[in-house]
Design an enzyme around this catalytic site. Structure first.
Site, PDB file in Angstrom:
ATOM      1  CB  CYS A 286      29.328  36.204  34.897  1.00 60.86           C
ATOM      2  SG  CYS A 286      28.711  37.907  34.924  1.00 60.86           S
TER       3      CYS A 286
ATOM      4  CG  ASP B 277      29.390  32.791  38.408  1.00 63.46           C
ATOM      5  OD1 ASP B 277      30.344  33.506  38.749  1.00 63.46           O
ATOM      6  OD2 ASP B 277      28.428  33.207  37.741  1.00 63.46           O
TER       7      ASP B 277
END
Length: 281
Positions: free
Chosen positions: A188, A195
């Site tokens: 992120c 992620d």
């Protein structure tokens, strides 16, 4: 101008349970696109396919209703919506009464459209469909089609985007192929949280060196950027360094906070992928 640092990411947040469209936090696409050489109109088509698994509201008698929402945001919009703000926005429906599922869908469509098209000379709309519980068992699971790059035994030492790893065999006959990897990981932009995603690359042109492509995708492992920005970076790096005739990059990221985001970018107009989740989603 809204920036990621001004969003609710990484901050303690109060969860509103009454409908509040002001919770949506749009972030301009232009700044990150400028980093990858896009000034003005983007050289690609596509959309961001969102799935919201945690949507609930009350009917007029106060009985809770639930649905899965599919939202399609065209990549031509001047903004994305920061994902935590979208989660907070959807939570604001929880104790709000609506007459019907159609009213909820229309409200989401109007609010998200206003946020992502804000400031546009010719604003458009986003696509919204709601899947009700009686149709949940019709939601399929399907893995991305293509030749798996992860089969290759390659040495990986780069963990920040390294486009110089990309190469294509321009002295050989052109090919058309679809390649897939499940090893995409980025972080992120604001919080640094991991992620996880799978990516599908379809192209026509000089054959791309598969080992270098896999090493390049792995090089995103410690890179901080939103999903949409990572996919656009991948598209532009392949487009400029490998020079294919046609190119499509499609990633499906695992969900966080009840949301998954699945960007698609293509060099030529094409029908959007059906928003079908993978096993990891």
């Amino acid at each position: 101008m809204n920036t990621p640092e001004h969003s609710q990411l990484g901050k303690a947040s109060a969860y509103a349970d009454q409908y509040d469209a002001s919770l949506l936090f749009p972030i301009p696409r232009a700044d990150k696109r400028a980093e990858i050489g896009i000034d003005g109109n983007a050289p690609f088509f596509g959309a961001d396919l969102w799935t919201a698994f945690e949507l609930s509201w009350l009917n007029l008698r106060g009985k809770p209703q639930v649905a899965i929402a599919h939202i399609t945001v065209p990549c031509e919009t001047p903004h994305i919506v920061e994902s935590k703000s979208f989660k907070l926005y959807l939570n604001s429906f929880n104790n709000t009464r609506f007459a019907s599922e159609a009213e909820v869908r229309a409200r989401i469509r109007a609010d998200v459209s206003e946020a992502v098209w804000r400031g546009a000379e010719h604003p458009g709309t986003v696509g919204v469909t709601l899947l009700l519980p009686e149709a949940f068992d019709r939601e399929p699971i399907h893995e991305l089609d293509g030749l798996l790059l992860d089969r290759l035994d390659v040495e990986c030492t780069r963990y920040q985007p390294a486009p110089e790893l990309l190469a294509a065999h321009h002295d050989e006959a052109p090919v058309t192929e679809t390649l897939v990897s499940h090893l995409l990981k980025s972080n992120c932009l604001v919080t640094g949280q991991p992620d996880w995603g799978s990516v599908q690359i379809t192209y026509s042109g000089a054959q791309i060196d598969q080992a270098g492509l896999l090493q390049y995708l792995v090089s995103f492992r410690n890179h901080n950027e939103f999903h949409e920005q990572c996919v656009e970076r991948i598209f532009m790096d392949i487009w400029t360094r490998c020079r294919p005739i046609k190119l499509a990059v499609y990633a499906r990221y695992t969900r966080r906070g009840g949301l998954d985001i699945n960007p698609l970018r293509t060099s030529h107009p094409q029908q959007l992928q059906r928003n079908v989740r993978t096993a990891r989603q």
